[in-house]
Design a protein around this motif. Structure first.
Motif, PDB file in Angstrom:
ATOM      1  N   ARG A   2       0.820  -1.209   0.000  1.00 15.80           N
ATOM      2  CA  ARG A   2       0.000   0.000   0.000  1.00 15.80           C
ATOM      3  C   ARG A   2       0.856   1.262   0.000  1.00 15.80           C
ATOM      4  O   ARG A   2       0.461   2.298  -0.527  1.00 15.80           O
ATOM      5  CB  ARG A   2      -0.938  -0.011   1.201  1.00 15.80           C
ATOM      6  N   ALA A   3       2.047   1.178   0.588  1.00 12.82           N
ATOM      7  CA  ALA A   3       2.912   2.351   0.667  1.00 12.82           C
ATOM      8  C   ALA A   3       3.760   2.541  -0.588  1.00 12.82           C
ATOM      9  O   ALA A   3       4.043   3.678  -0.986  1.00 12.82           O
ATOM     10  CB  ALA A   3       3.832   2.230   1.884  1.00 12.82           C
ATOM     11  N   LEU A   4       4.153   1.432  -1.230  1.00  9.61           N
ATOM     12  CA  LEU A   4       5.180   1.516  -2.270  1.00  9.61           C
ATOM     13  C   LEU A   4       4.712   1.208  -3.684  1.00  9.61           C
ATOM     14  O   LEU A   4       5.310   1.684  -4.645  1.00  9.61           O
ATOM     15  CB  LEU A   4       6.334   0.553  -1.923  1.00  9.61           C
ATOM     16  N   LEU A   5       3.672   0.404  -3.840  1.00 14.01           N
ATOM     17  CA  LEU A   5       3.277  -0.022  -5.179  1.00 14.01           C
ATOM     18  C   LEU A   5       2.274   0.970  -5.756  1.00 14.01           C
ATOM     19  O   LEU A   5       1.077   0.738  -5.779  1.00 14.01           O
ATOM     20  CB  LEU A   5       2.705  -1.443  -5.143  1.00 14.01           C
ATOM     21  N   THR A   6       2.797   2.068  -6.238  1.00 12.40           N
ATOM     22  CA  THR A   6       1.960   3.160  -6.726  1.00 12.40           C
ATOM     23  C   THR A   6       1.746   3.032  -8.224  1.00 12.40           C
ATOM     24  O   THR A   6       2.699   2.933  -8.994  1.00 12.40           O
ATOM     25  CB  THR A   6       2.614   4.513  -6.422  1.00 12.40           C
ATOM     26  N   SER A   7       0.493   3.071  -8.626  1.00 12.55           N
ATOM     27  CA  SER A   7       0.138   2.921 -10.037  1.00 12.55           C
ATOM     28  C   SER A   7       0.394   4.211 -10.806  1.00 12.55           C
ATOM     29  O   SER A   7       0.508   5.301 -10.241  1.00 12.55           O
ATOM     30  CB  SER A   7      -1.341   2.544 -10.154  1.00 12.55           C
ATOM     31  N   THR A   8       0.460   4.073 -12.123  1.00 10.98           N
ATOM     32  CA  THR A   8       0.402   5.246 -12.989  1.00 10.98           C
ATOM     33  C   THR A   8      -0.985   5.871 -12.863  1.00 10.98           C
ATOM     34  O   THR A   8      -1.948   5.202 -12.472  1.00 10.98           O
ATOM     35  CB  THR A   8       0.622   4.848 -14.453  1.00 10.98           C
ATOM     36  N   PRO A   9      -1.129   7.167 -13.215  1.00 15.71           N
ATOM     37  CA  PRO A   9      -2.458   7.790 -13.166  1.00 15.71           C
ATOM     38  C   PRO A   9      -3.464   7.098 -14.080  1.00 15.71           C
ATOM     39  O   PRO A   9      -4.660   7.044 -13.777  1.00 15.71           O
ATOM     40  CB  PRO A   9      -2.183   9.229 -13.629  1.00 15.71           C
ATOM     41  N   GLU A  10      -2.979   6.544 -15.195  1.00 15.71           N
ATOM     42  CA  GLU A  10      -3.888   5.922 -16.163  1.00 15.71           C
ATOM     43  C   GLU A  10      -4.341   4.530 -15.744  1.00 15.71           C
ATOM     44  O   GLU A  10      -5.406   4.064 -16.139  1.00 15.71           O
ATOM     45  CB  GLU A  10      -3.199   5.807 -17.534  1.00 15.71           C
ATOM     46  N   GLY A  11      -3.520   3.830 -14.965  1.00 13.06           N
ATOM     47  CA  GLY A  11      -3.820   2.453 -14.588  1.00 13.06           C
ATOM     48  C   GLY A  11      -4.338   2.351 -13.170  1.00 13.06           C
ATOM     49  O   GLY A  11      -4.662   3.343 -12.519  1.00 13.06           O
ATOM     50  N   THR A  12      -4.397   1.106 -12.692  1.00 11.99           N
ATOM     51  CA  THR A  12      -4.867   0.843 -11.336  1.00 11.99           C
ATOM     52  C   THR A  12      -4.019  -0.253 -10.713  1.00 11.99           C
ATOM     53  O   THR A  12      -3.694  -1.242 -11.371  1.00 11.99           O
ATOM     54  CB  THR A  12      -6.342   0.384 -11.339  1.00 11.99           C
ATOM     55  N   THR A  13      -3.666  -0.074  -9.450  1.00 12.20           N
ATOM     56  CA  THR A  13      -2.986  -1.113  -8.689  1.00 12.20           C
ATOM     57  C   THR A  13      -3.715  -1.286  -7.369  1.00 12.20           C
ATOM     58  O   THR A  13      -3.902  -0.321  -6.632  1.00 12.20           O
ATOM     59  CB  THR A  13      -1.510  -0.748  -8.424  1.00 12.20           C
ATOM     60  N   ALA A  14      -4.140  -2.512  -7.100  1.00 12.74           N
ATOM     61  CA  ALA A  14      -4.864  -2.805  -5.859  1.00 12.74           C
ATOM     62  C   ALA A  14      -4.159  -3.942  -5.131  1.00 12.74           C
ATOM     63  O   ALA A  14      -3.372  -4.687  -5.721  1.00 12.74           O
ATOM     64  CB  ALA A  14      -6.311  -3.181  -6.168  1.00 12.74           C
ATOM     65  N   TYR A  15      -4.464  -4.078  -3.846  1.00  8.68           N
ATOM     66  CA  TYR A  15      -3.799  -5.071  -3.005  1.00  8.68           C
ATOM     67  C   TYR A  15      -4.827  -5.654  -2.056  1.00  8.68           C
ATOM     68  O   TYR A  15      -5.583  -4.913  -1.428  1.00  8.68           O
ATOM     69  CB  TYR A  15      -2.679  -4.426  -2.176  1.00  8.68           C
ATOM     70  N   ILE A  16      -4.848  -6.989  -1.933  1.00 12.04           N
ATOM     71  CA  ILE A  16      -5.769  -7.605  -0.974  1.00 12.04           C
ATOM     72  C   ILE A  16      -5.005  -8.597  -0.099  1.00 12.04           C
ATOM     73  O   ILE A  16      -4.013  -9.204  -0.521  1.00 12.04           O
ATOM     74  CB  ILE A  16      -6.970  -8.295  -1.653  1.00 12.04           C
TER      75      ILE A  16
END
Length: 269
Positions: free
Chosen positions: A115-129
């Motif tokens: 949640r702290a480090l895996l930052t997506s590009t503005p165009e894409g999405t990165t989620a974590y569960i």
């Protein structure tokens, strides 16, 4: 903040965890004494284990690039581990910034770092569960997964260095089948798995001694392929991670005996 505190409360630093042990083998610092002791016991039996970890990580990166270059824009990465250089979303979004990625792991340290480090590009999405591979339907039903990924369009399922933590009595075939059933045709599965088939018997005896709870389950190339018979495997089928597209990797390539990881990529029919 509450989620982060809840996750940290679940961390048991006295018991080795695969993600933190792998982090140590990759040269990371997000690990504890129990993780290091476990990793060093494995290294005593297999002195090239750090090389194996690095080669497995490099395979993941080549596989993501391979699929992204072929138009895959969605990735479900289960057993992601603690963030390192060139994570799945970074490789994919370098090719298409609109790529969408969901990371899944059951270690709270992984979750807080992600949640702290895996930052997506503005165009894409990165989620974590926070979820466990041994409960695949729970992963598939998760709101974050369903809101991030479109299951009517091809998805790449990443099972890199995670299935060897599923024992035979935990139904690895059922887990794999449940996940594949949810993927639309044209999707891909990327898997890598530890194998002891290239190791001398004395090394295997030491590795078994370092695995007293039986949590780790090495499998042969034949056993790995059997888990994925419902897929159309891409050439060359099941192969050492060091031999997957060696032209795209630094040379000279390491011996397969020193890597002890097999891998495959298959397409959903």
């Amino acid at each position: 903040m509450a989620d982060r505190r809840h996750a940290l409360d679940r961390i048991d630093t006295t018991v080795a965890h695969p993600a933190r042990r792998y982090n140590y083998l990759l040269g990371g610092k997000d690990n504890f004494a129990a993780d290091r002791a476990s990793a060093e016991a494995i290294e005593a039996a297999m002195p090239t284990i750090r090389l194996a970890a690095l080669e497995n990580r490099a395979f993941l990166q080549r596989a993501v690039r391979f699929l992204a270059e072929r138009g895959i824009r969605q990735f479900l990465d289960i057993g992601t581990g603690i963030p390192s250089a060139d994570n799945t979303h970074e490789v994919a979004q370098r090719i298409d910034p609109a790529s969408r990625i969901v990371y899944v792991d059951n270690d709270p340290i992984v979750l807080t770092h992600a949640r702290a480090l895996l930052t997506s590009t503005p165009e894409g999405t990165t989620a974590y569960i926070d979820a466990d591979l041994r409960e695949p339907q729970g992963i598939l039903d998760d709101h974050e997964v369903r809101s991030t990924l479109d299951f009517t369009q091809p998805i790449a399922l990443m099972l890199v260095a995670v299935l060897h933590f599923v024992r035979d009595d935990e139904d690895p075939q059922g887990i794999v089948d449940t996940l594949i059933d949810a993927l639309p045709p044209g999707s891909y599965v990327v898997a890598s798995h530890s194998t002891w088939e290239y190791l001398p018997s004395e090394a295997i005896e030491k590795l078994e001694a370092a695995n007293p709870d039986g949590r780790f389950r090495a499998r042969t190339a034949e056993q790995l392929e059997k888990l994925f018979t419902r897929l159309d495997l891409l050439p060359p089928g099941v192969q050492s991670v060091s031999e997957w597209w060696p032209e795209d990797a630094p040379n000279p390539r390491p011996r397969i005996e020193d890597v002890a990881f097999n891998a495959l990529i298959g397409q959903v029919r």
